[in-house]
Design a protein around this motif. Structure first.
Motif, PDB file in Angstrom:
ATOM      1  N   TYR A  70      49.973  32.539  51.155  1.00  0.00           N
ATOM      2  CA  TYR A  70      50.826  33.421  50.353  1.00  0.00           C
ATOM      3  C   TYR A  70      50.297  34.852  50.428  1.00  0.00           C
ATOM      4  O   TYR A  70      49.112  35.090  50.282  1.00  0.00           O
ATOM      5  N   ARG A  71      51.197  35.802  50.650  1.00  0.00           N
ATOM      6  CA  ARG A  71      50.808  37.205  50.794  1.00  0.00           C
ATOM      7  C   ARG A  71      51.361  38.075  49.671  1.00  0.00           C
ATOM      8  O   ARG A  71      51.423  39.295  49.811  1.00  0.00           O
ATOM      9  N   GLY A  72      51.706  37.465  48.561  1.00  0.00           N
ATOM     10  CA  GLY A  72      52.303  38.210  47.454  1.00  0.00           C
ATOM     11  C   GLY A  72      51.319  38.956  46.581  1.00  0.00           C
ATOM     12  O   GLY A  72      51.693  39.885  45.868  1.00  0.00           O
ATOM     13  N   TYR A  73      50.055  38.573  46.603  1.00  0.00           N
ATOM     14  CA  TYR A  73      49.034  39.293  45.839  1.00  0.00           C
ATOM     15  C   TYR A  73      48.396  40.328  46.750  1.00  0.00           C
ATOM     16  O   TYR A  73      48.166  40.065  47.918  1.00  0.00           O
ATOM     17  N   SER A  74      48.077  41.491  46.204  1.00  0.00           N
ATOM     18  CA  SER A  74      47.460  42.512  47.045  1.00  0.00           C
ATOM     19  C   SER A  74      46.065  42.860  46.548  1.00  0.00           C
ATOM     20  O   SER A  74      45.760  42.750  45.354  1.00  0.00           O
ATOM     21  N   ALA A  75      45.235  43.282  47.493  1.00  0.00           N
ATOM     22  CA  ALA A  75      43.874  43.711  47.160  1.00  0.00           C
ATOM     23  C   ALA A  75      43.925  44.916  46.225  1.00  0.00           C
ATOM     24  O   ALA A  75      43.104  45.044  45.315  1.00  0.00           O
ATOM     25  N   ARG A  76      44.880  45.784  46.426  1.00  0.00           N
ATOM     26  CA  ARG A  76      45.016  46.985  45.585  1.00  0.00           C
ATOM     27  C   ARG A  76      45.234  46.616  44.124  1.00  0.00           C
ATOM     28  O   ARG A  76      44.584  47.161  43.231  1.00  0.00           O
ATOM     29  N   THR A  77      46.110  45.661  43.879  1.00  0.00           N
ATOM     30  CA  THR A  77      46.385  45.259  42.492  1.00  0.00           C
ATOM     31  C   THR A  77      45.182  44.556  41.886  1.00  0.00           C
ATOM     32  O   THR A  77      44.851  44.783  40.723  1.00  0.00           O
ATOM     33  N   CYS A  78      44.508  43.714  42.662  1.00  0.00           N
ATOM     34  CA  CYS A  78      43.290  43.064  42.153  1.00  0.00           C
ATOM     35  C   CYS A  78      42.237  44.104  41.804  1.00  0.00           C
ATOM     36  O   CYS A  78      41.598  44.033  40.752  1.00  0.00           O
ATOM     37  N   GLY A  79      42.056  45.082  42.680  1.00  0.00           N
ATOM     38  CA  GLY A  79      41.094  46.145  42.407  1.00  0.00           C
ATOM     39  C   GLY A  79      41.477  46.967  41.193  1.00  0.00           C
ATOM     40  O   GLY A  79      40.622  47.340  40.374  1.00  0.00           O
ATOM     41  N   LEU A  80      42.764  47.229  41.049  1.00  0.00           N
ATOM     42  CA  LEU A  80      43.247  47.984  39.888  1.00  0.00           C
ATOM     43  C   LEU A  80      42.968  47.225  38.592  1.00  0.00           C
ATOM     44  O   LEU A  80      42.497  47.815  37.608  1.00  0.00           O
ATOM     45  N   THR A  81      43.216  45.928  38.582  1.00  0.00           N
ATOM     46  CA  THR A  81      42.960  45.157  37.356  1.00  0.00           C
ATOM     47  C   THR A  81      41.470  45.048  37.060  1.00  0.00           C
ATOM     48  O   THR A  81      41.075  44.959  35.896  1.00  0.00           O
ATOM     49  N   ALA A  82      40.631  45.082  38.095  1.00  0.00           N
ATOM     50  CA  ALA A  82      39.176  45.109  37.874  1.00  0.00           C
ATOM     51  C   ALA A  82      38.794  46.390  37.149  1.00  0.00           C
ATOM     52  O   ALA A  82      38.029  46.373  36.177  1.00  0.00           O
ATOM     53  N   GLY A  83      39.331  47.497  37.601  1.00  0.00           N
ATOM     54  CA  GLY A  83      39.068  48.776  36.945  1.00  0.00           C
ATOM     55  C   GLY A  83      39.601  48.820  35.517  1.00  0.00           C
ATOM     56  O   GLY A  83      38.938  49.341  34.611  1.00  0.00           O
ATOM     57  N   ILE A  84      40.783  48.254  35.323  1.00  0.00           N
ATOM     58  CA  ILE A  84      41.373  48.210  33.982  1.00  0.00           C
ATOM     59  C   ILE A  84      40.482  47.415  33.035  1.00  0.00           C
ATOM     60  O   ILE A  84      40.274  47.800  31.882  1.00  0.00           O
ATOM     61  N   ALA A  85      39.924  46.314  33.518  1.00  0.00           N
ATOM     62  CA  ALA A  85      39.054  45.485  32.676  1.00  0.00           C
ATOM     63  C   ALA A  85      37.822  46.266  32.222  1.00  0.00           C
ATOM     64  O   ALA A  85      37.430  46.207  31.050  1.00  0.00           O
ATOM     65  N   LEU A  86      37.210  46.999  33.142  1.00  0.00           N
ATOM     66  CA  LEU A  86      36.029  47.790  32.770  1.00  0.00           C
ATOM     67  C   LEU A  86      36.389  48.927  31.824  1.00  0.00           C
ATOM     68  O   LEU A  86      35.677  49.178  30.840  1.00  0.00           O
ATOM     69  N   LEU A  87      37.487  49.609  32.098  1.00  0.00           N
ATOM     70  CA  LEU A  87      37.925  50.691  31.203  1.00  0.00           C
ATOM     71  C   LEU A  87      38.272  50.148  29.819  1.00  0.00           C
ATOM     72  O   LEU A  87      37.949  50.772  28.798  1.00  0.00           O
ATOM     73  N   ALA A  88      38.904  49.000  29.774  1.00  0.00           N
ATOM     74  CA  ALA A  88      39.271  48.402  28.485  1.00  0.00           C
ATOM     75  C   ALA A  88      38.043  47.999  27.695  1.00  0.00           C
ATOM     76  O   ALA A  88      37.994  48.188  26.465  1.00  0.00           O
ATOM     77  N   ALA A  89      37.037  47.464  28.372  1.00  0.00           N
ATOM     78  CA  ALA A  89      35.796  47.094  27.689  1.00  0.00           C
ATOM     79  C   ALA A  89      35.111  48.333  27.131  1.00  0.00           C
ATOM     80  O   ALA A  89      34.648  48.346  25.982  1.00  0.00           O
ATOM     81  N   ALA A  90      35.056  49.400  27.941  1.00  0.00           N
ATOM     82  CA  ALA A  90      34.431  50.647  27.483  1.00  0.00           C
ATOM     83  C   ALA A  90      35.222  51.259  26.330  1.00  0.00           C
ATOM     84  O   ALA A  90      34.633  51.742  25.347  1.00  0.00           O
ATOM     85  N   TYR A 105      47.348  27.887  48.421  1.00  0.00           N
ATOM     86  CA  TYR A 105      48.319  28.877  48.901  1.00  0.00           C
ATOM     87  C   TYR A 105      47.674  30.212  49.256  1.00  0.00           C
ATOM     88  O   TYR A 105      48.356  31.122  49.697  1.00  0.00           O
ATOM     89  N   LEU A 106      46.383  30.338  49.016  1.00  0.00           N
ATOM     90  CA  LEU A 106      45.679  31.601  49.228  1.00  0.00           C
ATOM     91  C   LEU A 106      44.601  31.421  50.287  1.00  0.00           C
ATOM     92  O   LEU A 106      44.319  30.300  50.704  1.00  0.00           O
ATOM     93  N   PRO A 107      43.977  32.521  50.725  1.00  0.00           N
ATOM     94  CA  PRO A 107      42.872  32.359  51.694  1.00  0.00           C
ATOM     95  C   PRO A 107      41.804  31.427  51.123  1.00  0.00           C
ATOM     96  O   PRO A 107      41.515  31.444  49.924  1.00  0.00           O
ATOM     97  N   ARG A 108      41.211  30.620  51.975  1.00  0.00           N
ATOM     98  CA  ARG A 108      40.238  29.614  51.525  1.00  0.00           C
ATOM     99  C   ARG A 108      39.084  30.219  50.729  1.00  0.00           C
ATOM    100  O   ARG A 108      38.576  29.606  49.807  1.00  0.00           O
ATOM    101  N   ALA A 109      38.687  31.428  51.057  1.00  0.00           N
ATOM    102  CA  ALA A 109      37.554  32.067  50.381  1.00  0.00           C
ATOM    103  C   ALA A 109      37.839  32.339  48.906  1.00  0.00           C
ATOM    104  O   ALA A 109      36.907  32.567  48.132  1.00  0.00           O
ATOM    105  N   ILE A 110      39.088  32.283  48.502  1.00  0.00           N
ATOM    106  CA  ILE A 110      39.407  32.510  47.087  1.00  0.00           C
ATOM    107  C   ILE A 110      38.800  31.401  46.229  1.00  0.00           C
ATOM    108  O   ILE A 110      38.582  31.581  45.031  1.00  0.00           O
ATOM    109  N   GLY A 111      38.484  30.274  46.836  1.00  0.00           N
ATOM    110  CA  GLY A 111      37.814  29.199  46.113  1.00  0.00           C
ATOM    111  C   GLY A 111      36.470  29.645  45.549  1.00  0.00           C
ATOM    112  O   GLY A 111      36.068  29.219  44.465  1.00  0.00           O
ATOM    113  N   TRP A 112      35.764  30.523  46.263  1.00  0.00           N
ATOM    114  CA  TRP A 112      34.489  31.051  45.764  1.00  0.00           C
ATOM    115  C   TRP A 112      34.704  31.893  44.508  1.00  0.00           C
ATOM    116  O   TRP A 112      33.877  31.895  43.607  1.00  0.00           O
TER     117      TRP A 112
END
Length: 196
Positions: free
Chosen positions: A23-43, A140-147
Motif C-alpha cells: 500500500y502506498r497511501g501513507y507518506s513519509a512526509r505525513t509520518c514525519g509531520l506527525t512526529a513533529g506535532i507530537a513533540l511540539l504538543a508535548a512541549a 499491506y506495508l513494507p516489511r520493515a514496518i514490523g520493526w
C-alpha cells in the motif's frame, strides 16, 4: 456455469494480488509531520498546561490524535483515492488499524471509570495498542514496518513498567509517538518513496 466459476476465480486472484501489493497511501512526509506535532504538543502541554487534570490530559491528546489521523486520511485520499480500487485498498488497510484506534480512543474513558490509580498506565497502553495496530497493518506495508510495530510494543511495555502513581508526563506520550512516527517515515521513504 463455467463463466461463473471463471469469474469467481478471477475475483479471488484479484483479491490475492491486492493483498500482496504494498500500500502506498501513507507518506513519509505525513509520518514525519506527525512526529513533529507530537513533540511540539508535548512541549506545549509542558509549558502552557502543566497541571492538566486526567480528563484534560485525555482530551488534549485525543484531539491531537484525531488531528493526526485527519492528516493521514487527507494524504491517503489526495490523488490516491481517485479510483474505486485505490479507495477500496485504502479502506482495507485502514480497517486493519481501525480496531486499535477505537480501543485507543476508549482507553482514557475506561481508565477514568476505573479510577485515577490506573491513570498513569494510559501512555503505555496507548503505545501498546498503537503498536498492535501497526503490526495488524503490516501485510499491506513494507516489511520493515514490523520493526516500528515492535518498537511501539516495547516502548509501551517500558512505560507500563515505569508508570508512577498519580503522575503522567506529556513527554511520555509525545516522545514515544514522535520516535515511532519518525521511524515510520524512514521506513516509507527508504522502501517506497526513494525508489519512486
Amino acid at each position: 456455469m463455467h463463466i461463473d466459476r471463471a469469474l469467481a476465480q478471477l475475483s479471488e486472484i484479484h483479491a490475492q494480488v491486492l493483498r500482496s501489493a504494498v500500500y502506498r497511501g501513507y507518506s513519509a512526509r505525513t509520518c514525519g509531520l506527525t512526529a513533529g506535532i507530537a513533540l511540539l504538543a508535548a512541549a506545549a502541554q509542558e509549558r502552557l498546561l502543566p497541571d492538566l487534570a486526567p480528563e484534560g490530559f485525555a482530551l488534549y491528546w485525543s484531539i491531537l490524535a484525531l488531528a493526526c489521523a485527519a492528516l493521514f486520511v487527507a494524504d491517503a485520499l489526495r490523488g490516491r483515492g481517485a479510483c474505486a480500487e485505490s479507495f477500496q485498498r485504502t479502506l482495507t488497510v485502514v480497517s486493519q488499524l481501525l480496531p486499535a484506534l477505537v480501543v485507543g480512543a476508549a482507553l482514557p474513558w475506561v481508565l477514568l471509570r476505573v479510577g485515577l490509580d490506573a491513570w498513569p498506565l494510559l501512555p503505555g497502553l496507548w503505545c501498546t495498542v498503537f503498536g498492535l495496530g501497526v503490526l495488524a497493518s503490516r501485510p499491506y506495508l513494507p516489511r520493515a514496518i514490523g520493526w516500528v510495530g515492535l518498537y511501539y510494543l516495547l516502548a509501551g511495555g517500558v512505560l507500563l513498567l515505569g508508570a508512577q502513581p498519580a503522575s503522567v508526563s506529556s513527554w511520555s506520550v509525545g516522545v514515544p509517538f514522535a520516535c515511532g512516527q519518525a521511524a515510520s517515515a524512514l521506513v516509507l521513504w527508504f522502501h517506497l518513496e526513494r525508489r519512486a
